[in-house]
Design a protein around this motif. Structure first.
Motif, PDB file in Angstrom:
ATOM      1  N   GLN A 284     -16.055   9.859 -30.312  1.00 15.87           N
ATOM      2  CA  GLN A 284     -15.060   9.952 -31.375  1.00 15.87           C
ATOM      3  C   GLN A 284     -15.634   9.547 -32.730  1.00 15.87           C
ATOM      4  N   LYS A 285     -16.757   8.843 -32.710  1.00 14.60           N
ATOM      5  CA  LYS A 285     -17.292   8.287 -33.959  1.00 14.60           C
ATOM      6  C   LYS A 285     -18.464   9.091 -34.526  1.00 14.60           C
ATOM      7  N   VAL A 286     -19.325   9.572 -33.591  1.00 17.93           N
ATOM      8  CA  VAL A 286     -20.562  10.230 -34.017  1.00 17.93           C
ATOM      9  C   VAL A 286     -20.311  11.419 -34.970  1.00 17.93           C
ATOM     10  N   PRO A 287     -19.292  12.274 -34.729  1.00 15.12           N
ATOM     11  CA  PRO A 287     -19.153  13.443 -35.622  1.00 15.12           C
ATOM     12  C   PRO A 287     -19.035  13.076 -37.101  1.00 15.12           C
ATOM     13  N   GLN A 288     -18.103  12.171 -37.446  1.00 14.24           N
ATOM     14  CA  GLN A 288     -17.934  11.903 -38.883  1.00 14.24           C
ATOM     15  C   GLN A 288     -18.937  10.892 -39.417  1.00 14.24           C
ATOM     16  N   ARG A 289     -19.549  10.104 -38.530  1.00 13.89           N
ATOM     17  CA  ARG A 289     -20.495   9.101 -39.024  1.00 13.89           C
ATOM     18  C   ARG A 289     -21.897   9.681 -39.212  1.00 13.89           C
ATOM     19  N   LEU A 290     -22.306  10.564 -38.275  1.00 14.12           N
ATOM     20  CA  LEU A 290     -23.688  11.054 -38.300  1.00 14.12           C
ATOM     21  C   LEU A 290     -23.793  12.574 -38.451  1.00 14.12           C
ATOM     22  N   LEU A 291     -22.946  13.300 -37.722  1.00 16.66           N
ATOM     23  CA  LEU A 291     -23.167  14.751 -37.641  1.00 16.66           C
ATOM     24  C   LEU A 291     -22.831  15.482 -38.936  1.00 16.66           C
ATOM     25  N   ASP A 292     -21.865  14.983 -39.708  1.00 14.72           N
ATOM     26  CA  ASP A 292     -21.548  15.679 -40.963  1.00 14.72           C
ATOM     27  C   ASP A 292     -22.763  15.676 -41.890  1.00 14.72           C
ATOM     28  N   SER A 293     -23.436  14.524 -41.984  1.00 14.68           N
ATOM     29  CA  SER A 293     -24.647  14.471 -42.831  1.00 14.68           C
ATOM     30  C   SER A 293     -25.719  15.396 -42.263  1.00 14.68           C
ATOM     31  N   ILE A 294     -25.860  15.375 -40.946  1.00  9.77           N
ATOM     32  CA  ILE A 294     -26.885  16.227 -40.311  1.00  9.77           C
ATOM     33  C   ILE A 294     -26.615  17.694 -40.632  1.00  9.77           C
ATOM     34  N   ARG A 295     -25.362  18.106 -40.468  1.00  6.71           N
ATOM     35  CA  ARG A 295     -25.009  19.512 -40.745  1.00  6.71           C
ATOM     36  C   ARG A 295     -25.351  19.910 -42.172  1.00  6.71           C
ATOM     37  N   GLU A 296     -25.004  19.005 -43.098  1.00  6.57           N
ATOM     38  CA  GLU A 296     -25.257  19.344 -44.504  1.00  6.57           C
ATOM     39  C   GLU A 296     -26.762  19.439 -44.783  1.00  6.57           C
ATOM     40  N   ARG A 297     -27.545  18.591 -44.130  1.00  6.00           N
ATOM     41  CA  ARG A 297     -29.002  18.670 -44.324  1.00  6.00           C
ATOM     42  C   ARG A 297     -29.556  19.947 -43.701  1.00  6.00           C
ATOM     43  N   LEU A 298     -29.123  20.270 -42.506  1.00  4.54           N
ATOM     44  CA  LEU A 298     -29.648  21.466 -41.837  1.00  4.54           C
ATOM     45  C   LEU A 298     -29.328  22.723 -42.647  1.00  4.54           C
ATOM     46  N   ALA A 299     -28.140  22.725 -43.259  1.00  2.00           N
ATOM     47  CA  ALA A 299     -27.748  23.897 -44.058  1.00  2.00           C
ATOM     48  C   ALA A 299     -28.714  24.095 -45.223  1.00  2.00           C
ATOM     49  N   GLN A 300     -29.350  22.994 -45.650  1.00  2.00           N
ATOM     50  CA  GLN A 300     -30.324  23.106 -46.750  1.00  2.00           C
ATOM     51  C   GLN A 300     -31.759  23.076 -46.219  1.00  2.00           C
ATOM     52  N   SER A 301     -31.910  23.279 -44.912  1.00  2.00           N
ATOM     53  CA  SER A 301     -33.231  23.251 -44.253  1.00  2.00           C
ATOM     54  C   SER A 301     -33.985  21.941 -44.486  1.00  2.00           C
ATOM     55  N   LEU A 302     -33.243  20.834 -44.567  1.00  2.00           N
ATOM     56  CA  LEU A 302     -33.887  19.528 -44.757  1.00  2.00           C
ATOM     57  C   LEU A 302     -34.092  18.847 -43.400  1.00  2.00           C
ATOM     58  N   PRO A 303     -35.160  18.080 -43.243  1.00  2.00           N
ATOM     59  CA  PRO A 303     -35.421  17.444 -41.949  1.00  2.00           C
ATOM     60  C   PRO A 303     -34.478  16.260 -41.683  1.00  2.00           C
ATOM     61  N   VAL A 304     -34.314  15.910 -40.398  1.00  2.00           N
ATOM     62  CA  VAL A 304     -33.345  14.852 -40.037  1.00  2.00           C
ATOM     63  C   VAL A 304     -33.938  13.815 -39.072  1.00  2.00           C
ATOM     64  N   PRO A 305     -35.180  13.372 -39.260  1.00  2.56           N
ATOM     65  CA  PRO A 305     -35.759  12.493 -38.228  1.00  2.56           C
ATOM     66  C   PRO A 305     -34.993  11.192 -38.013  1.00  2.56           C
ATOM     67  N   MET A 306     -34.539  10.566 -39.088  1.00  2.00           N
ATOM     68  CA  MET A 306     -33.874   9.253 -38.944  1.00  2.00           C
ATOM     69  C   MET A 306     -32.486   9.409 -38.310  1.00  2.00           C
ATOM     70  N   LEU A 307     -31.741  10.402 -38.784  1.00  5.01           N
ATOM     71  CA  LEU A 307     -30.421  10.644 -38.199  1.00  5.01           C
ATOM     72  C   LEU A 307     -30.554  11.075 -36.736  1.00  5.01           C
ATOM     73  N   ALA A 308     -31.608  11.855 -36.461  1.00  5.33           N
ATOM     74  CA  ALA A 308     -31.819  12.289 -35.076  1.00  5.33           C
ATOM     75  C   ALA A 308     -32.105  11.091 -34.175  1.00  5.33           C
ATOM     76  N   LEU A 309     -32.757  10.066 -34.721  1.00  7.80           N
ATOM     77  CA  LEU A 309     -33.001   8.863 -33.917  1.00  7.80           C
ATOM     78  C   LEU A 309     -31.679   8.174 -33.569  1.00  7.80           C
ATOM     79  N   ALA A 310     -30.743   8.181 -34.516  1.00  7.16           N
ATOM     80  CA  ALA A 310     -29.436   7.583 -34.220  1.00  7.16           C
ATOM     81  C   ALA A 310     -28.740   8.357 -33.094  1.00  7.16           C
ATOM     82  N   VAL A 311     -28.813   9.687 -33.154  1.00  7.21           N
ATOM     83  CA  VAL A 311     -28.184  10.507 -32.108  1.00  7.21           C
ATOM     84  C   VAL A 311     -28.897  10.277 -30.767  1.00  7.21           C
ATOM     85  N   ALA A 312     -30.226  10.232 -30.816  1.00  4.23           N
ATOM     86  CA  ALA A 312     -30.986   9.977 -29.583  1.00  4.23           C
ATOM     87  C   ALA A 312     -30.643   8.589 -29.043  1.00  4.23           C
TER      88      ALA A 312
END
Ligand code: CS2
Length: 512
Positions: A383-411
């Motif tokens: 219930q928390k991960v989507p608005q805490r982490l995934l929204d930022s990830i989505r916005e970065r991916l849309a701009q082809s920006l890398p997400v290593p730190m956020l990906a570590l949080a998801v991992a």
């Protein structure tokens, strides 16, 4: 020792604050659904200041527990009084504590015992505001698409049993229905949960439910009731038995359920109230036109950092947030996640220096006086991960920006879901979607499942987890995202949490 109660307030230790107004004159203008520690440490504290500053006696709180009778049972002998202790440490490490008794919680109702009484209370002529802290899962919605889950057992029950609602949405809609039938005016429903556009979300869910009850009711709600968005911020850990003992000693009276919190408090709430509202600005709140920017910063900096820290630290077997902050490279990891990946896609926020804000956030996590449990924050990740982490990830991916730190949080979250830490300690994974995710995982990985046989087993496992759409939506279609999480998940598996943090941040310098 005597019990904390109105007739014993004179016996309180002199250095403890107490209500400076006549409690018996206080009307119940607010019904609060989900009367847990957070609201008692946040809204009720601000409301107390507003009452003391203005003498406006229309906004006492009636609390509602949606499940257990514990809070009512603890606070009834105290006539709703409880102590709020604000704790931190001075820069040279000395514990600091400010204690006051809060008086504006008038009583606590237990919804499962008398749901009809809660409905009537919402419809009562004195009620102007229904506020909610029911946690993310209490909204009974799909976290990725934000629509009401009509198949959720509580929602299905509430549509079939008009007189005995048990979900917050059901209680609220039936309360509004009753108000309308009794010819009372509309009211304000105010979500104080950590969800993006929490008011808009609540409005949408209420209208979806109301439309199934009766189209005219939905029209009445849409035209007169308001649902302001808000950003609320204060760290309020669960009260422990030790807190009860130490605070009772401090008060000189037994308080069966005090609240412990940090001194910091923020609240930005949209000034859209259907009827009058208290002067919460006298207690540190800001009335704003739009809470959107505030809530983005809060969710994506404070809550994202909290969750990332909690998953990694709990997986490493570290139990409290302040100890987690002492893990080598944890601070620089969180700081870099915010500075390098989250802030650049958040855009400028008027009046907020994001660098200073994230540094201040991490200092709040250092607070040694709270012993905030990493497992408490790590619960309900779906219930928390989507608005805490995934929204930022989505916005970065849309701009082809890398997400290593956020990906570590998801991992880190996926690692946490394994239910056993690096020290071999098992723990319960508390999450409403845990069973559904586990089932999805088995199916997706199994023969004929979604996941390609060409991948190696660890890669398949990550892809299967990320293809769970109620949390991740369509993110698994991003190869860059799947690769980034896979890389961090492999690192966690091979060199553990401490090794991974060092590998990710080793090139930088630890900022302290
Ligand atoms: C925490 C929050 O439990 C959690 O998930 O991240 O409750 C956090 O303490 C508050 O949002 C701080 O305002």
């Amino acid at each position: 020792m005597q019990r904390l109660a109105p007739q014993h307030l004179h016996a309180l230790s002199v250095d403890v604050g107490r209500p400076a107004y006549d409690r018996t004159a206080l009307q119940a203008g607010i019904v609060h659904l989900g009367i847990g520690a957070f609201v008692r440490g946040h809204l009720a504290a601000v409301n107390e200041d507003a009452i003391e500053a203005t003498g406006d006696m229309r906004f006492g709180i009636v609390g509602v527990s949606l499940r257990s009778a514990d809070t009512r049972d603890a606070l009834k002998p105290q006539a709703g009084l409880y102590a709020l202790a604000l704790r931190d440490a001075t820069p040279d490490g000395h514990a600091r504590e400010l204690v006051r008794v809060i008086g504006n919680l008038l009583r606590v109702m237990v919804a499962p015992e008398h749901p009809e009484a809660v409905v009537e209370r919402i419809a009562h002529e004195h009620t102007r505001i229904v506020s909610l802290t029911i946690t993310e899962k209490g909204y009974c919605h799909d976290p990725a698409s934000r629509v009401l889950l009509f198949e959720h057992p509580d929602i299905a029950h509430d549509l079939a049993n008009a007189g005995r609602p048990r979900s917050a949405i059901g209680l609220l809609v039936r309360g509004l229905e009753c108000r309308r039938l009794q010819g009372r005016g509309p009211l304000t429903s105010m979500s104080l949960d950590n969800l993006a556009s929490n008011g808009d979300l609540l409005c949408g869910l209420v209208l979806e439910f109301a439309a199934r009850v009766n189209a005219d009711l939905a029209g009445w709600i849409a035209s007169g009731c308001t649902f302001p968005n808000s950003m609320v911020d204060r760290i309020v850990p669960r009260t422990t038995a030790h807190d009860i003992d130490t605070l009772s000693n401090r008060l000189g009276l037994v308080d069966a359920w005090p609240v412990v919190a940090e001194p910091a408090l923020e609240w930005a709430v949209e000034d859209r109230f259907a009827a009058d509202r208290p002067r919460w600005d006298m207690g540190g709140a800001q009335f704003v036109e739009s809470a959107r920017a505030f809530e983005r910063v809060k969710l994506r900096v404070v809550n994202a950092s909290h969750s990332a820290l909690a998953y990694l630290a709990a997986s490493a077997g570290v139990r409290t947030v302040d100890r987690a902050m002492a893990i080598p490279f944890m601070r620089s990891y969180l700081q870099r996640m915010v500075d390098e990946e989250i802030a650049p896609v958040m855009g400028p926020v008027r009046g907020v220096d994001l660098g200073a804000f994230s540094a201040r956030t991490l200092q709040r996590f250092d607070n040694p006086a709270l012993a905030h449990q990493t497992h408490q924050i790590a619960m309900d990740g779906s219930q928390k991960v989507p608005q805490r982490l995934l929204d930022s990830i989505r916005e970065r991916l849309a701009q082809s920006l890398p997400v290593p730190m956020l990906a570590l949080a998801v991992a880190g979250w996926l690692r946490y879901l394994e239910g056993v830490d690096e020290r071999g300690q098992k723990y319960e994974v508390n999450d409403p979607l845990a069973a559904a995710m586990a089932q999805h995982q088995t199916q997706a990985e199994g023969s004929g499942g979604l996941v390609s046989r060409a991948l190696d087993a660890p890669h398949r496992r990550v892809l299967a987890a990320l293809s769970f759409t109620p949390v991740f939506g369509n993110l698994a279609q991003s190869q860059a995202f799947v690769e980034a999480v896979h890389l961090q998940a492999s690192s966690l598996r091979n060199i553990g949490v401490l090794g991974t943090l060092a590998a990710v941040c080793g090139a930088g310098t630890e900022t302290r």
